[in-house]
Design an enzyme around this catalytic site. Structure first.
Site, PDB file in Angstrom:
ATOM      1  N   HIS A  17      14.362  -1.311  -0.169  1.00 14.78           N
ATOM      2  CA  HIS A  17      13.495  -0.123  -0.103  1.00 14.78           C
ATOM      3  C   HIS A  17      12.959   0.145  -1.503  1.00 14.78           C
ATOM      4  O   HIS A  17      13.573   0.855  -2.297  1.00 14.78           O
ATOM      5  CB  HIS A  17      14.305   1.070   0.431  1.00 14.78           C
ATOM      6  CG  HIS A  17      13.479   2.300   0.686  1.00 14.78           C
ATOM      7  ND1 HIS A  17      13.803   3.232   1.641  1.00 14.78           N
ATOM      8  CD2 HIS A  17      12.355   2.775   0.089  1.00 14.78           C
ATOM      9  CE1 HIS A  17      12.906   4.212   1.638  1.00 14.78           C
ATOM     10  NE2 HIS A  17      12.013   3.953   0.679  1.00 14.78           N
ATOM     11  N   HIS A  19       9.050   0.660  -3.319  1.00 14.55           N
ATOM     12  CA  HIS A  19       7.579   0.682  -3.272  1.00 14.55           C
ATOM     13  C   HIS A  19       7.086   0.108  -4.593  1.00 14.55           C
ATOM     14  O   HIS A  19       7.377   0.677  -5.649  1.00 14.55           O
ATOM     15  CB  HIS A  19       7.074   2.115  -3.095  1.00 14.55           C
ATOM     16  CG  HIS A  19       7.607   2.783  -1.868  1.00 14.55           C
ATOM     17  ND1 HIS A  19       6.903   2.843  -0.692  1.00 14.55           N
ATOM     18  CD2 HIS A  19       8.802   3.397  -1.625  1.00 14.55           C
ATOM     19  CE1 HIS A  19       7.624   3.475   0.219  1.00 14.55           C
ATOM     20  NE2 HIS A  19       8.791   3.820  -0.314  1.00 14.55           N
ATOM     21  N   HIS A 197       9.897   4.651   7.446  1.00 16.36           N
ATOM     22  CA  HIS A 197      10.571   5.795   6.828  1.00 16.36           C
ATOM     23  C   HIS A 197      10.775   6.838   7.928  1.00 16.36           C
ATOM     24  O   HIS A 197       9.822   7.176   8.645  1.00 16.36           O
ATOM     25  CB  HIS A 197       9.698   6.424   5.741  1.00 16.36           C
ATOM     26  CG  HIS A 197       9.653   5.663   4.450  1.00 16.36           C
ATOM     27  ND1 HIS A 197       9.293   4.347   4.368  1.00 16.36           N
ATOM     28  CD2 HIS A 197       9.926   6.064   3.176  1.00 16.36           C
ATOM     29  CE1 HIS A 197       9.337   3.964   3.092  1.00 16.36           C
ATOM     30  NE2 HIS A 197       9.720   4.986   2.349  1.00 16.36           N
ATOM     31  N   GLU A 200      13.890  11.324   6.285  1.00 17.64           N
ATOM     32  CA  GLU A 200      14.022  11.652   4.857  1.00 17.64           C
ATOM     33  C   GLU A 200      13.858  13.172   4.776  1.00 17.64           C
ATOM     34  O   GLU A 200      14.802  13.887   4.468  1.00 17.64           O
ATOM     35  CB  GLU A 200      12.936  10.920   4.042  1.00 17.64           C
ATOM     36  CG  GLU A 200      12.934  11.248   2.551  1.00 17.64           C
ATOM     37  CD  GLU A 200      11.750  10.608   1.790  1.00 17.64           C
ATOM     38  OE1 GLU A 200      10.768  10.186   2.417  1.00 17.64           O
ATOM     39  OE2 GLU A 200      11.825  10.562   0.540  1.00 17.64           O
ATOM     40  N   ASP A 278      13.780   2.984  -4.288  1.00 11.47           N
ATOM     41  CA  ASP A 278      12.585   3.674  -3.771  1.00 11.47           C
ATOM     42  C   ASP A 278      11.388   3.595  -4.732  1.00 11.47           C
ATOM     43  O   ASP A 278      10.544   2.725  -4.572  1.00 11.47           O
ATOM     44  CB  ASP A 278      12.922   5.127  -3.415  1.00 11.47           C
ATOM     45  CG  ASP A 278      12.015   5.704  -2.335  1.00 11.47           C
ATOM     46  OD1 ASP A 278      11.187   4.968  -1.793  1.00 11.47           O
ATOM     47  OD2 ASP A 278      12.161   6.906  -2.016  1.00 11.47           O
ATOM     48  N   ASP A 279      11.302   4.536  -5.676  1.00 10.20           N
ATOM     49  CA  ASP A 279      10.211   4.560  -6.662  1.00 10.20           C
ATOM     50  C   ASP A 279      10.829   4.755  -8.043  1.00 10.20           C
ATOM     51  O   ASP A 279      10.738   5.838  -8.629  1.00 10.20           O
ATOM     52  CB  ASP A 279       9.253   5.717  -6.348  1.00 10.20           C
ATOM     53  CG  ASP A 279       8.674   5.609  -4.949  1.00 10.20           C
ATOM     54  OD1 ASP A 279       7.772   4.799  -4.737  1.00 10.20           O
ATOM     55  OD2 ASP A 279       9.173   6.328  -4.050  1.00 10.20           O
TER      56      ASP A 279
HETATM   57  N1  HPA Z   1       8.841   8.525   1.264  1.00  9.98           N
HETATM   58  C1  HPA Z   1       7.638   8.437   1.831  1.00  9.98           C
HETATM   59  N2  HPA Z   1       6.624   7.795   1.278  1.00  9.98           N
HETATM   60  C2  HPA Z   1       6.821   7.211   0.111  1.00  9.98           C
HETATM   61  C3  HPA Z   1       8.041   7.274  -0.539  1.00  9.98           C
HETATM   62  C4  HPA Z   1       9.113   7.948   0.080  1.00  9.98           C
HETATM   63  O1  HPA Z   1      10.248   8.054  -0.412  1.00  9.98           O
HETATM   64  N3  HPA Z   1       7.897   6.588  -1.699  1.00  9.98           N
HETATM   65  C5  HPA Z   1       6.628   6.125  -1.728  1.00  9.98           C
HETATM   66  N4  HPA Z   1       5.968   6.503  -0.636  1.00  9.98           N
HETATM   67 ZN    ZN Z   2      10.314   5.010   0.288  1.00 12.22          ZN
END
Ligand code: HPA
Ligand code: ZN
Length: 318
Positions: A17, A19, A197, A200, A278-279
C-alpha cells in the site's frame, strides 16, 4: 542503528500500500518545480513541510494533488519512482506493489504513456539493480464520475501487460465502492485483479461492498472492520489481507496516536494484517519507521514483527 531497527530491516518485507505520488519528497518537489517551471505556493522545503498538518483525508488530498502538479515529463516519474525504490532498499523491502493515480496527471494534460513509462522504467531498473520485484496497481479516483474511470480504463488497455490490478482511492466518504461496480467488472473481465481503499474513514458497509461487489483480493486500510463482528469473521474465514498504514492513520486523525491504533488487536484477533507506509513523504516515515513506531508504542513482540512481515509476503500478487 539500534538493534530492533536492524532486526526489522533484516526481515524480508513486501510493501502493498504505497501511492507513488505520495513518495514525492519536498526536496524533489522543489527541484521538479524549478526544472519544469511550475509555480508552487511554497518557497522552501521548510514551508512545504510546515504545510503537512492534516485534520482529515480531504485536507491531505488537497495538498497531495497540488504537489503532484510538478510531475510533467517521463523523467519526473522515473526520478520519483527511483527515489522511492532506493528508500525501499534501505528498509529491507524485497517486493513492492505500487499504486499510481493516472487521473491526477491526465486531467492536467500529461499523457497516460508518459506516466506509465517513467514509473515502469524505474521499476525495471529497481528489479535489475536492487533486486526489488514489483507489480503496478492503477487506482481510479473515486471522487470523479464513473464515466471518467471508464475513460481511464480504456487508456490503460494498451499497457495492460504492465498493470496487475485496479484499485480505488481518494475521498472515501460519499463515494462508495458500488459507484465503480461496472468498471471493476470490466477490469476483471480483462484479467485484472482488484483492490480498494475501504474502511479508512468510510463505514463498514463500504468494506462489505468492496468484498461483495468489487471482489477485492485485499482491502486497503480496512481498520474500521473491527466495528462489525460479522465482517471480522468473514475477513478471517476468507483470509482477506488488510493493508494497514499506521502513520497515515495518525496523520489523517483516524486514530489520535499510535498507542490507540488497533493494529495489534487486529493481529491478535487473527486478521491477516500487515504494515505499509501509504504516502511516506507526507506522513513522516517510510516502512521501517512505521514498523518501528508500532513496535515501540503498541508493545509488539519480535514474533509480531516477524508475523507482520510474513503476512506482507503472503499477501503479494505473485
Ligand atoms: N486514502 C485515500 N486516497 C489516497 C490515500 C489514502 O490514504 N493516499 C493517497 N490517496
Ligand atoms: Zn492509500
Amino acid at each position: 542503528m539500534d538493534d530492533i531497527k536492524e532486526y526489522i530491516r533484516s526481515l524480508p518485507k513486501a510493501e502493498l500500500h504505497l501511492h507513488i505520488e505520495g513518495s514525492l519528497e519536498p526536496e524533489l518537489m522543489m527541484k521538479l518545480a524549478k526544472r519544469n517551471n511550475i509555480e508552487i505556493p511554497f518557497s522552501s522545503v521548510e514551508e512545504i513541510k510546515n504545510a503537512y498538518n492534516f485534520s482529515n483525508l480531504q485536507d491531505f488530498l488537497d495538498i497531495y494533488y497540488q504537489g503532484a502538479a510538478v510531475l510533467i515529463k517521463e523523467e519526473d516519474f522515473f526520478d520519483l519512482t527511483w527515489e522511492y525504490l532506493l528508500r525501499a532498499k534501505e528498509d529491507g523491502i524485497v517486493h513492492t506493489e505500487i499504486f499510481f493515480d493516472p487521473q491526477t496527471h491526465t486531467e492536467r494534460g500529461v499523457s497516460f504513456e508518459t506516466v506509465i513509462n517513467g514509473i515502469t522504467n524505474a521499476l525495471k531498473k529497481g528489479k535489475e539493480e536492487l533486486g526489488i520485484t514489483n507489480h503496478l496497481i492503477m487506482c481510479f479516483l473515486r471522487h470523479l464520475p464513473e464515466e471518467d474511470a471508464f475513460k481511464t480504463f480504456e487508456m490503460a488497455i494498451p499497457f495492460k501487460h504492465l498493470i496487475k490490478a485496479v484499485g480505488l482511492d481518494s475521498s472515501e466518504v460519499g463515494h462508495p465502492p458500488s459507484k465503480f461496480e461496472r468498471v471493476f467488472k470490466k477490469a476483471m473481465d480483462e484479467g485484472f485483479l482488484t483492490v480498494a481503499h475501504a474502511g479508512e474513514e468510510g463505514p463498514t458497509d463500504y468494506i462489505w461492498e468492496a468484498l461483495k461487489l468489487l471482489k477485492v483480493k485485499r482491502v486497503d486500510h480496512g481498520v474500521r472492520c473491527m466495528e462489525d463482528a460479522d465482517l471480522v469473521k468473514y475477513l478471517i474465514e476468507n483470509n482477506i489481507p488488510l493493508t494497514v498504514c499506521p502513520l497515515s492513520n495518525i496523520k489523517l486523525r483516524v486514530f489520535d496516536e499510535i498507542k490507540d491504533h488497533n493494529l495489534k488487536k487486529m493481529l491478535d484477533r487473527g486478521l491477516n494484517v500487515m504494515i505499509n507506509s501509504d504516502d511516506p513523504a507526507y506522513f513522516g516515515g517510510y516502512l521501517l519507521e512505521n514498523y518501528y513506531q508500532c513496535y515501540q508504542d503498541l508493545n509488539l513482540t519480535k514474533e509480531d514483527l516477524r508475523k507482520l512481515s510474513q503476512n506482507s509476503l503472503d499477501a503479494c500478487f505473485y
